[in-house]
Design a protein around this motif. Structure first.
Motif, mmCIF file in Angstrom:
data_model
loop_
_atom_site.group_PDB
_atom_site.id
_atom_site.type_symbol
_atom_site.label_atom_id
_atom_site.label_comp_id
_atom_site.label_asym_id
_atom_site.label_seq_id
_atom_site.Cartn_x
_atom_site.Cartn_y
_atom_site.Cartn_z
ATOM 1 N N UNK A 300 0.756 -1.188 -0.377
ATOM 2 C CA UNK A 300 -0.225 0.124 -0.134
ATOM 3 C C UNK A 300 1.463 1.417 0.095
ATOM 4 N N UNK A 301 2.013 1.316 0.983
ATOM 5 C CA UNK A 301 2.775 2.323 0.820
ATOM 6 C C UNK A 301 3.581 2.426 -0.334
ATOM 7 N N UNK A 302 4.037 1.874 -1.182
ATOM 8 C CA UNK A 302 4.759 1.639 -2.215
ATOM 9 C C UNK A 302 3.426 2.423 -3.710
ATOM 10 N N UNK A 303 2.497 2.628 -3.066
ATOM 11 C CA UNK A 303 1.487 2.485 -4.488
ATOM 12 C C UNK A 303 1.063 3.702 -4.234
ATOM 13 N N UNK A 304 1.601 4.558 -2.671
ATOM 14 C CA UNK A 304 1.086 5.934 -2.575
ATOM 15 C C UNK A 304 2.197 6.568 -2.702
ATOM 16 N N UNK A 305 3.840 5.886 -2.122
ATOM 17 C CA UNK A 305 4.758 6.940 -3.313
ATOM 18 C C UNK A 305 4.739 7.053 -4.684
ATOM 19 N N UNK A 306 4.326 5.774 -5.132
ATOM 20 C CA UNK A 306 3.900 5.974 -7.448
ATOM 21 C C UNK A 306 3.391 7.049 -7.413
#
Length: 364
Positions: A300-306
């Motif tokens: 979830x955090x990687x998606x938000x960072x992208x």
């Protein structure tokens, strides 16, 4: 050592030059009165410059210094808890210290060595001073630019220099041939490696204590003043109440971040995690960037960072989930897993069990 270096150089220079005894703290435990590297000079006529214990054992060291100047042989003295029934000197603070007492003759070699050390310190150039704990100590200097191989200890000296730590090396190395690796004190004059911990929870408290014990300068930063208090993080060098992303931005602007700076994001809250990691990953200055979290949290955090615009090449630098797979769950166990990863990545090591491999256990 910095506070007595000039005096030491002056005593060894000129027509009135004479041998002196140099006393340096090479190891401590418990509540020691002075830090490793603290120094004191004793001349043949009992002039004393500097201090190693704040007065507890200086008189005993003067006696040792006289003997060292007479014999020309260095000794290592040990002082522990003060015992009223023991005539030996002790420390009232309850700690223990180990002190190297060595004769320093006014030779050209010694003067040249100390001059190089003073020049490096004046230029704020990180430098490590290695001294063998032998009867007649050898001195060797190492800088980032000049790591002359010496007794196969250059990797250990370089590691201490890089992380800004002082300490003993060459101990318990059964793989080295006899006489090749003497016990050696390395005194480093360099900023310590930094560990910036984002969050103010039990995991951060455990890692702040472990990081401090590894010689790192630990900063805890959190925007919530009720949690970010010095009382909750007694082993941290500083506790900062600020939005973490703004704090990192300010630190980068001030030039306070380097390749020996590690940042671990441990808040479990996207409103802190995403902007903080965005700032860290956009910079090439940080040596290590990690974030705590489960597989689901990481995805979830990687998606938000992208979505926030973090490029894949930058995202690849993120170590998350943070830590090695040690199977632990408690804050203390998780802290060990994270610290182990920090150490392994610094050495580019495999982090595999030693018993599964072969060859020397100390990497060269």
């Amino acid at each position: 050592m910095r506070d007595v270096l000039r005096s030491l150089i002056e005593l060894l220079d000129g027509d009135a030059a004479r041998p002196v005894a140099l006393c340096r703290v090479i190891g401590t435990s418990g509540s020691a009165p002075r830090e490793v590297g603290s120094a004191m000079i004793v001349t043949a006529d009992d002039i004393v410059i500097g201090s190693v214990s704040g007065g507890c054992v200086e008189s005993a060291l003067v006696h040792s210094a006289r003997e060292v100047l007479t014999s020309g042989t260095a000794v290592v003295e040990h002082y522990g808890v003060d015992d009223p029934d023991d005539p030996a000197p002790g420390l009232t603070c309850g700690g223990q210290i180990e002190v190297l007492v060595e004769p320093v003759a006014p030779t050209e070699e010694r003067r040249r060595h100390l001059s190089r050390l003073a020049t490096a310190l004046d230029a704020d150039e990180p430098v490590a001073w290695a001294t063998t704990l032998t009867d007649e100590p050898d001195w060797h200097l190492a800088t980032q630019a000049a790591r002359t191989p010496w007794l196969r200890l250059d990797r250990d000296v370089a590691d201490l220099l890089t992380t800004g730590r002082s300490g003993l090396i060459g101990v318990d190395d059964c793989d080295a041939p006899s006489g090749e690796r003497p016990r050696t004190f390395v005194q480093t004059f360099a900023p310590p490696a930094r560990l910036i911990l984002v969050g103010a929870n039990d995991f951060v408290r455990a890692l702040s204590s472990l990081g401090a014990s590894l010689g790192m300068r630990v900063t805890v930063v959190d925007a919530r003043p009720v949690f970010a208090t010095a009382a909750r993080f007694p082993d941290a060098d500083e506790v900062v109440v600020a939005w973490p992303d703004r704090y990192l931005t300010d630190q980068l602007r001030e030039g306070s971040i380097s390749s020996t700076t590690s940042v671990c994001v441990m808040t479990h809250d996207p409103k802190f995690d995403v902007p903080t990691l965005g700032i860290a990953l956009a910079s090439e200055q940080f040596g290590f960037i990690g974030a705590l979290g489960s597989r689901r949290t990481v995805d979830d955090r990687n998606r938000r960072l992208r979505e926030a615009g973090v490029a894949e090449t930058h995202l690849a630098r993120l170590r998350s989930p943070l830590g090695l797979d040690l199977g632990g769950h408690t804050p203390g166990e998780v802290a060990v897993a994270i610290a182990a990863q920090l150490i392994a990545e610094r050495h580019d090591a495999s982090a595999t069990p030693l018993h599964t491999g072969d060859g020397p256990i100390h990497r060269r």
